[in-house]
Design an enzyme around this catalytic site. Sequence first.
Site, PDB file in Angstrom:
ATOM      1  N   GLY A  29       0.896  -1.249  -0.022  1.00 45.29           N
ATOM      2  CA  GLY A  29      -0.066   0.155  -0.187  1.00 45.29           C
ATOM      3  C   GLY A  29       0.959   1.400   0.008  1.00 45.29           C
ATOM      4  O   GLY A  29       1.965   1.500  -0.615  1.00 45.29           O
ATOM      5  N   ASP A  40       6.049  -5.036  14.560  1.00 46.08           N
ATOM      6  CA  ASP A  40       4.615  -4.768  15.178  1.00 46.08           C
ATOM      7  C   ASP A  40       4.624  -3.586  15.909  1.00 46.08           C
ATOM      8  O   ASP A  40       5.213  -3.353  17.161  1.00 46.08           O
ATOM      9  CB  ASP A  40       4.489  -6.176  15.875  1.00 46.08           C
ATOM     10  CG  ASP A  40       2.751  -6.249  16.266  1.00 46.08           C
ATOM     11  OD1 ASP A  40       2.208  -5.000  16.240  1.00 46.08           O
ATOM     12  OD2 ASP A  40       2.358  -7.019  16.897  1.00 46.08           O
ATOM     13  N   TYR A  61     -12.798   4.608  13.033  1.00 46.57           N
ATOM     14  CA  TYR A  61     -11.791   5.038  11.988  1.00 46.57           C
ATOM     15  C   TYR A  61     -11.582   6.655  12.095  1.00 46.57           C
ATOM     16  O   TYR A  61     -10.644   7.203  12.259  1.00 46.57           O
ATOM     17  CB  TYR A  61     -11.853   4.870  10.556  1.00 46.57           C
ATOM     18  CG  TYR A  61     -10.739   5.138   9.539  1.00 46.57           C
ATOM     19  CD1 TYR A  61      -9.636   4.457   9.643  1.00 46.57           C
ATOM     20  CD2 TYR A  61     -11.121   5.877   8.724  1.00 46.57           C
ATOM     21  CE1 TYR A  61      -8.681   4.515   8.741  1.00 46.57           C
ATOM     22  CE2 TYR A  61      -9.862   6.390   7.608  1.00 46.57           C
ATOM     23  CZ  TYR A  61      -8.727   5.566   7.693  1.00 46.57           C
ATOM     24  OH  TYR A  61      -7.778   5.991   6.944  1.00 46.57           O
ATOM     25  N   THR A 112      -5.327   0.759  -2.895  1.00 49.32           N
ATOM     26  CA  THR A 112      -4.494  -0.275  -2.054  1.00 49.32           C
ATOM     27  C   THR A 112      -5.171  -1.576  -1.707  1.00 49.32           C
ATOM     28  O   THR A 112      -6.348  -1.908  -1.742  1.00 49.32           O
ATOM     29  CB  THR A 112      -4.120   0.536  -0.991  1.00 49.32           C
ATOM     30  OG1 THR A 112      -5.010   0.286   0.255  1.00 49.32           O
ATOM     31  CG2 THR A 112      -3.555   2.004  -0.971  1.00 49.32           C
TER      32      THR A 112
END
Length: 243
Positions: free
Chosen positions: A9, A51, A145, A180
């Site tokens: 992406g 991570d 989001y 993406t």
Amino acid sequence: MLITAAAQGIGRASALACAAEGARVIATDINQAFLDSLAAEHSSIQVELLDVRSDAAVAALAARTPALDALFNCAGMVANGSVLECTEADWDLSFDLNVKSMFRMTRAFLPAMLAKAETQNGSVSIINMASMASSIKGFANRCAYGATKAAVIGLTKSLAADYVKAGLRANALCPGTVDTPSLRGRIASAADPVQAEKDFIARQPMGRLATVSDITPMVVFLASDESRFVTGQTLLVDGGVTI
Ligand code: NAD
């Protein structure tokens, strides 16, 4: 510079674009196979498994990484749904991956970046991935989001205010809808994928989705000294959605 979520992406395209401009890039992600293919694409990209939800992993990488000129906190995810549909688990995961990861990364890497800015009498740059879906504009089904990306903008402005005199710049990148792998996943998981893609395109006044290469020039700009007088801003690259 270091980029999180750089295996695919926007993060991956940014790693390649910055390397093409001559940057030495540390590309990090949790996907080792995709990182390996990225390293094979450009010799000045070093890859590291990271991570961003792990305090220990972030601290360990910061401890063995020379001071950065630029940090691009790109990692983030979309949880679908309104406030009544968003689970507490999705809310918590969204805040951990989209916002607290930036708190973690910044606290780990910032001290060395500030020392570098002081000794070089130059600017170091943090780019935080936000979105047009945030405090800028509300979108349906983007409760968690939009809330996280608004928080990213707030975090970014606080960094800019706290460290402007120390030579640190911090800006939030706010893309429109970008084609993406994660967007393709959202389209594929819709009840009617063909209609879902049409709906995403319909909200773009330019009549198309962004490509990753529509976004990467802004990353290159914000990471470089070309943007030396730009800090605390939300940089929209949205194809006119917020006109
Ligand atoms: P993507 O979803 O296609 O790729 C995400 C990458 O993040 C993957 O390589 C994945 O392995 C990695 N990742 C997942 N969890 C991780 C973790 N815990 N630690 C480290 N890496 C992890 O990415 P994208 O669509 O290019 O989105 C990248 C960023 O851009 C996100 O913050 C997203 O919210 C933001 N954004 C995307 C769009 C869009 O339309 N695609 C629009 C605005 C903003």
